[in-house]
Design a protein around this motif. Structure first.
Motif, PDB file in Angstrom:
ATOM      1  N   GLY A   9       0.781  -1.218   0.000  1.00  0.00           N
ATOM      2  CA  GLY A   9       0.000   0.000   0.000  1.00  0.00           C
ATOM      3  C   GLY A   9       0.816   1.274   0.000  1.00  0.00           C
ATOM      4  O   GLY A   9       0.271   2.364   0.061  1.00  0.00           O
ATOM      5  N   MET A  10       2.121   1.158  -0.062  1.00  0.00           N
ATOM      6  CA  MET A  10       3.008   2.317  -0.079  1.00  0.00           C
ATOM      7  C   MET A  10       3.180   2.749  -1.538  1.00  0.00           C
ATOM      8  O   MET A  10       3.858   2.084  -2.304  1.00  0.00           O
ATOM      9  N   THR A  11       2.534   3.859  -1.918  1.00  0.00           N
ATOM     10  CA  THR A  11       2.474   4.206  -3.332  1.00  0.00           C
ATOM     11  C   THR A  11       3.033   5.573  -3.704  1.00  0.00           C
ATOM     12  O   THR A  11       3.097   5.899  -4.883  1.00  0.00           O
ATOM     13  N   CYS A  12       3.409   6.394  -2.717  1.00  0.00           N
ATOM     14  CA  CYS A  12       3.873   7.742  -3.047  1.00  0.00           C
ATOM     15  C   CYS A  12       4.969   8.177  -2.078  1.00  0.00           C
ATOM     16  O   CYS A  12       5.256   7.495  -1.094  1.00  0.00           O
ATOM     17  N   GLY A  13       5.540   9.331  -2.367  1.00  0.00           N
ATOM     18  CA  GLY A  13       6.593   9.860  -1.518  1.00  0.00           C
ATOM     19  C   GLY A  13       6.122  10.123  -0.098  1.00  0.00           C
ATOM     20  O   GLY A  13       6.864   9.922   0.862  1.00  0.00           O
ATOM     21  N   GLY A  14       4.890  10.572   0.041  1.00  0.00           N
ATOM     22  CA  GLY A  14       4.340  10.799   1.374  1.00  0.00           C
ATOM     23  C   GLY A  14       4.228   9.514   2.163  1.00  0.00           C
ATOM     24  O   GLY A  14       4.515   9.478   3.366  1.00  0.00           O
ATOM     25  N   CYS A  15       3.819   8.453   1.477  1.00  0.00           N
ATOM     26  CA  CYS A  15       3.742   7.128   2.110  1.00  0.00           C
ATOM     27  C   CYS A  15       5.130   6.696   2.575  1.00  0.00           C
ATOM     28  O   CYS A  15       5.299   6.203   3.693  1.00  0.00           O
ATOM     29  N   ALA A  16       6.102   6.871   1.698  1.00  0.00           N
ATOM     30  CA  ALA A  16       7.476   6.473   2.016  1.00  0.00           C
ATOM     31  C   ALA A  16       7.994   7.229   3.234  1.00  0.00           C
ATOM     32  O   ALA A  16       8.617   6.641   4.121  1.00  0.00           O
ATOM     33  N   ARG A  17       7.708   8.536   3.299  1.00  0.00           N
ATOM     34  CA  ARG A  17       8.147   9.335   4.450  1.00  0.00           C
ATOM     35  C   ARG A  17       7.455   8.876   5.728  1.00  0.00           C
ATOM     36  O   ARG A  17       8.088   8.799   6.783  1.00  0.00           O
ATOM     37  N   ALA A  30      18.035   3.469  13.462  1.00  0.00           N
ATOM     38  CA  ALA A  30      17.762   2.862  12.149  1.00  0.00           C
ATOM     39  C   ALA A  30      18.043   3.844  11.018  1.00  0.00           C
ATOM     40  O   ALA A  30      17.831   5.040  11.144  1.00  0.00           O
ATOM     41  N   ALA A  31      18.506   3.286   9.904  1.00  0.00           N
ATOM     42  CA  ALA A  31      18.626   4.021   8.641  1.00  0.00           C
ATOM     43  C   ALA A  31      17.711   3.303   7.668  1.00  0.00           C
ATOM     44  O   ALA A  31      17.820   2.092   7.479  1.00  0.00           O
ATOM     45  N   VAL A  32      16.777   4.042   7.073  1.00  0.00           N
ATOM     46  CA  VAL A  32      15.753   3.434   6.225  1.00  0.00           C
ATOM     47  C   VAL A  32      15.887   3.943   4.792  1.00  0.00           C
ATOM     48  O   VAL A  32      15.981   5.138   4.566  1.00  0.00           O
ATOM     49  N   THR A  33      15.875   3.013   3.850  1.00  0.00           N
ATOM     50  CA  THR A  33      15.851   3.331   2.428  1.00  0.00           C
ATOM     51  C   THR A  33      14.584   2.730   1.857  1.00  0.00           C
ATOM     52  O   THR A  33      14.264   1.577   2.129  1.00  0.00           O
ATOM     53  N   VAL A  34      13.857   3.525   1.059  1.00  0.00           N
ATOM     54  CA  VAL A  34      12.585   3.075   0.499  1.00  0.00           C
ATOM     55  C   VAL A  34      12.707   2.974  -1.013  1.00  0.00           C
ATOM     56  O   VAL A  34      13.214   3.871  -1.670  1.00  0.00           O
ATOM     57  N   ASP A  35      12.220   1.856  -1.559  1.00  0.00           N
ATOM     58  CA  ASP A  35      12.126   1.673  -3.010  1.00  0.00           C
ATOM     59  C   ASP A  35      10.643   1.561  -3.353  1.00  0.00           C
ATOM     60  O   ASP A  35      10.038   0.504  -3.211  1.00  0.00           O
ATOM     61  N   LEU A  36      10.058   2.686  -3.775  1.00  0.00           N
ATOM     62  CA  LEU A  36       8.621   2.698  -4.080  1.00  0.00           C
ATOM     63  C   LEU A  36       8.260   1.766  -5.220  1.00  0.00           C
ATOM     64  O   LEU A  36       7.196   1.153  -5.219  1.00  0.00           O
ATOM     65  N   ALA A  37       9.141   1.647  -6.206  1.00  0.00           N
ATOM     66  CA  ALA A  37       8.844   0.820  -7.373  1.00  0.00           C
ATOM     67  C   ALA A  37       8.571  -0.632  -6.993  1.00  0.00           C
ATOM     68  O   ALA A  37       7.733  -1.292  -7.608  1.00  0.00           O
ATOM     69  N   THR A  38       9.270  -1.114  -5.993  1.00  0.00           N
ATOM     70  CA  THR A  38       9.100  -2.507  -5.577  1.00  0.00           C
ATOM     71  C   THR A  38       8.313  -2.641  -4.275  1.00  0.00           C
ATOM     72  O   THR A  38       8.024  -3.756  -3.843  1.00  0.00           O
ATOM     73  N   ALA A  59       2.016   3.207  11.104  1.00  0.00           N
ATOM     74  CA  ALA A  59       1.952   4.223  10.055  1.00  0.00           C
ATOM     75  C   ALA A  59       0.753   4.009   9.125  1.00  0.00           C
ATOM     76  O   ALA A  59       0.488   4.833   8.247  1.00  0.00           O
ATOM     77  N   GLY A  60       0.044   2.893   9.278  1.00  0.00           N
ATOM     78  CA  GLY A  60      -1.165   2.647   8.511  1.00  0.00           C
ATOM     79  C   GLY A  60      -0.978   1.792   7.279  1.00  0.00           C
ATOM     80  O   GLY A  60      -1.827   1.780   6.381  1.00  0.00           O
ATOM     81  N   PHE A  61       0.102   1.033   7.219  1.00  0.00           N
ATOM     82  CA  PHE A  61       0.383   0.180   6.065  1.00  0.00           C
ATOM     83  C   PHE A  61       0.447  -1.284   6.488  1.00  0.00           C
ATOM     84  O   PHE A  61       0.601  -1.585   7.671  1.00  0.00           O
ATOM     85  N   ASP A  62       0.340  -2.158   5.512  1.00  0.00           N
ATOM     86  CA  ASP A  62       0.418  -3.586   5.784  1.00  0.00           C
ATOM     87  C   ASP A  62       1.860  -4.055   5.623  1.00  0.00           C
ATOM     88  O   ASP A  62       2.504  -3.768   4.616  1.00  0.00           O
ATOM     89  N   PHE A  63       2.324  -4.796   6.611  1.00  0.00           N
ATOM     90  CA  PHE A  63       3.673  -5.350   6.594  1.00  0.00           C
ATOM     91  C   PHE A  63       3.656  -6.649   5.814  1.00  0.00           C
ATOM     92  O   PHE A  63       2.899  -7.557   6.136  1.00  0.00           O
ATOM     93  N   GLY A  64       4.488  -6.732   4.792  1.00  0.00           N
ATOM     94  CA  GLY A  64       4.492  -7.910   3.924  1.00  0.00           C
ATOM     95  C   GLY A  64       5.567  -8.923   4.247  1.00  0.00           C
ATOM     96  O   GLY A  64       5.743  -9.888   3.515  1.00  0.00           O
ATOM     97  N   GLY A  65       6.326  -8.715   5.310  1.00  0.00           N
ATOM     98  CA  GLY A  65       7.377  -9.663   5.690  1.00  0.00           C
ATOM     99  C   GLY A  65       8.674  -9.414   4.944  1.00  0.00           C
ATOM    100  O   GLY A  65       8.836  -8.419   4.246  1.00  0.00           O
ATOM    101  N   ALA A  66       9.575 -10.350   5.090  1.00  0.00           N
ATOM    102  CA  ALA A  66      10.898 -10.225   4.476  1.00  0.00           C
ATOM    103  C   ALA A  66      10.787 -10.206   2.950  1.00  0.00           C
ATOM    104  O   ALA A  66       9.983 -10.920   2.364  1.00  0.00           O
ATOM    105  N   ALA A  67      11.592  -9.355   2.352  1.00  0.00           N
ATOM    106  CA  ALA A  67      11.587  -9.226   0.876  1.00  0.00           C
ATOM    107  C   ALA A  67      12.651 -10.105   0.268  1.00  0.00           C
ATOM    108  O   ALA A  67      13.612 -10.458   0.872  1.00  0.00           O
TER     109      ALA A  67
END
Length: 67
Positions: A9-17, A30-38, A59-67
């Protein structure tokens, strides 16, 4: 140590932030890097998966587990 996780459900820059800020709030080292495309986040700093999951869900999103 880095770990990758799927966030559903993470689809935009606001979601990523929102996700990134929630994780850093839960684990300030923690240091977090977000890849919206994936829909993937990479978390460095040895943060336990349970902490990441709780932060993502807070934050209101679904956790999909390990990638």
């Amino acid at each position: 140590m880095t770990d990758a996780y799927k966030v559903l459900g993470m689809t935009c820059g606001g979601c990523a932030r929102s996700v990134s800020n929630a994780i850093v709030k839960a684990a300030p080292s923690a240091a977090v890097t977000v890849d919206l495309a994936t829909g993937t986040i990479i978390v460095a700093g040895g943060v336990p998966p349970e902490t990441v999951q709780q932060a993502v869900e807070t934050a209101g999103f679904d956790f999909g587990g390990a990638a």
